[in-house]
Design a protein around this motif. Sequence first.
Motif, short mmCIF file in Angstrom:
data_model
loop_
_atom_site.label_atom_id
_atom_site.label_comp_id
_atom_site.label_asym_id
_atom_site.label_seq_id
_atom_site.Cartn_x
_atom_site.Cartn_y
_atom_site.Cartn_z
N THR A 273 7.38 3.17 -1.87
CA THR A 273 8.32 2.06 -2.01
C THR A 273 8.47 1.27 -0.71
O THR A 273 8.49 0.04 -0.71
N LEU A 274 8.58 1.98 0.40
CA LEU A 274 8.74 1.31 1.69
C LEU A 274 7.47 0.57 2.10
O LEU A 274 7.54 -0.52 2.70
N ILE A 275 6.32 1.13 1.81
CA ILE A 275 5.06 0.43 2.11
C ILE A 275 4.99 -0.85 1.29
O ILE A 275 4.60 -1.91 1.80
N ARG A 286 3.56 -2.49 9.95
CA ARG A 286 4.58 -1.48 9.63
C ARG A 286 4.18 -0.71 8.37
O ARG A 286 4.46 0.50 8.28
N ALA A 287 3.53 -1.38 7.44
CA ALA A 287 3.07 -0.68 6.23
C ALA A 287 2.07 0.40 6.60
O ALA A 287 2.12 1.52 6.07
N ARG A 288 1.16 0.09 7.52
CA ARG A 288 0.18 1.09 7.95
C ARG A 288 0.85 2.23 8.69
O ARG A 288 0.46 3.40 8.53
N GLN A 289 1.86 1.93 9.49
CA GLN A 289 2.58 2.99 10.22
C GLN A 289 3.26 3.94 9.25
O GLN A 289 3.22 5.16 9.43
N LEU A 290 3.90 3.39 8.22
CA LEU A 290 4.54 4.23 7.22
C LEU A 290 3.51 5.07 6.47
O LEU A 290 3.76 6.24 6.17
N PHE A 291 2.38 4.48 6.18
CA PHE A 291 1.31 5.21 5.49
C PHE A 291 0.83 6.38 6.34
O PHE A 291 0.66 7.50 5.83
N ASP A 292 0.62 6.14 7.63
CA ASP A 292 0.15 7.22 8.52
C ASP A 292 1.23 8.27 8.75
O ASP A 292 0.92 9.43 9.05
N ALA A 305 0.12 5.01 -3.36
CA ALA A 305 0.37 4.70 -1.96
C ALA A 305 -0.75 3.85 -1.38
O ALA A 305 -0.51 2.89 -0.62
N HIS A 306 -1.97 4.18 -1.72
CA HIS A 306 -3.11 3.38 -1.26
C HIS A 306 -3.05 1.96 -1.83
O HIS A 306 -3.32 0.98 -1.13
N MET A 310 -2.85 -1.47 0.22
CA MET A 310 -3.80 -2.53 -0.07
C MET A 310 -3.06 -3.84 -0.37
O MET A 310 -3.44 -4.92 0.10
N GLY A 311 -1.98 -3.73 -1.17
CA GLY A 311 -1.19 -4.91 -1.49
C GLY A 311 -0.55 -5.54 -0.27
O GLY A 311 -0.43 -6.76 -0.18
N ALA A 312 -0.13 -4.69 0.69
CA ALA A 312 0.46 -5.22 1.92
C ALA A 312 -0.57 -6.03 2.71
O ALA A 312 -0.26 -7.11 3.24
N TYR A 313 -1.79 -5.52 2.77
CA TYR A 313 -2.85 -6.27 3.46
C TYR A 313 -3.16 -7.58 2.74
O TYR A 313 -3.38 -8.61 3.38
N VAL A 314 -3.17 -7.55 1.42
CA VAL A 314 -3.47 -8.75 0.65
C VAL A 314 -2.39 -9.81 0.87
O VAL A 314 -2.68 -11.00 1.04
#
Length: 484
Positions: A273-275, A286-292, A305-306, A310-314
């Motif tokens: 949800t946060l990502i 920040r999305a990548r930081q939360l993912f890691d 989660a992936h 991906m949606g955050a990058y898009v």
Amino acid sequence: MPLLLAPPPRATRPLLAPTVPHLARVLLAGAPETPPLLLGTIPASPSLLTPLLSHLLLSHSPPLPALNLFRRLLALPGFPVPVASLPVLLRLLSRSRRYAHLSFHLLESLPATHPHLLSTPALAVLLSTALSASAPGASFDAAVTCFDSAARVWARAGREFGAAELNALLRAFCARGRVAEARALFHRYCDAYPPDTRTFNTLLLGFKEAGHIQALDLFYHDAVLRGFVPDAVSYCVRMDAYCKKGRFLDALDLLDEMRKRENCKPTLQVFTTLIYGAGIVRNAVRARQLFDEMEQWGVIPDRGAHNALMGAYVRARDLQSGMIVMSEMECKGIGLDDVSYNTMLCGFQRIGDLEGIWKVYSKMVGSGFMPRTRTTMLLMKVFCENARPDLGLELWDYLMGKGCVPHRHALDILATGLCCRGLTFEAYRCFKEMVEIGMEPTERAFRVLEGFLKRRREFGKVEEIRQMMKAIQLEEHQNDEEAA
């Protein structure tokens, strides 16, 4: 940049046994009678029934063949009908106004023969149908009547009817943002069916779906004062509500609060949800930081989660990083779903990168994946709007070859694109294939094809498609009378 001319690779594998797409084609081709192949294959492999019904649901197939098959299987002595198959069939029926009324009649016949099929997911579909099939003013009474009738059916079958079923009722209203009515129903039934934590979370979800953040906070704090102990789901609902309003920092504050509580650690859903929320504010870093960070809490990222990453990058228009995430999913063996493909396709469409769309499409078809309607419609529009209806025709043939009937509006787009490029006979073939599978094309597709056939003086084919439309309408009318 023009699309490449080379066709995408096709997945090939030997068919050692009837596959679900093959069974779907056999069932639709033999409608309204149930083909002997199905009555021999399904009883020998009961686990095939639910995937077959799911395939028919996703491919927008007519519901009557599936209903006839299900009834035939119910009549077989000792056949173990899977519990998960009934909700899928009810969803298939609910999608058609002609057959939605048959759902409850089917349910009422089960206590005497198959009481194990009475489940909360099946009730949830019935309640959703009652809300959507009735006029707004009458839907409340229709849903309550359905709920009370279901309680009597469950009682006849000796099945427990309690908090889980109450939650299904509340969820049906909350999913439509009708949280005030959900609260009224909560007070109406809470004495008969004592609520649990999920009940309060469902009401929180209702406030979130309605977009009433202030009301959500007031209800949450009032519930806590009355003894409600929030869990990870409670926090996740509030986080999602904040994220969708662009209040990403407030959602992060809830994560800090959650970490300080005992027995309430962040879950996979919380991180996802946060990502997603970071993507809304286009903060891909920040999305990548939360993912890691997930692995530090012992949480393993899943496909959702992936997809969120991906949606955050898009959203941040970093499509190269989005494609890298897609490759990581394949390398990890997670696999791609329709959300994965649709996310990247939408991203490339937004920036007009047709070559990127082609790469994703080739990957999808090469893996043998069957896209859902929204992805099919997106691809049809892209192909036909860029003067490549031949690729739309290839997609049509790919879906039909897998036993998937494209949505009627996909035929509208494809027929228009083909006819405008002089491929009228190909449009006629697609029109005929949809009719032969038991689906009625739209009036728009009929008029477009009729007009272009007249221009080519193909009056024989004009009369033929007119007779096709009359025949399919007559067949549906007869099916309605038989089903009734």
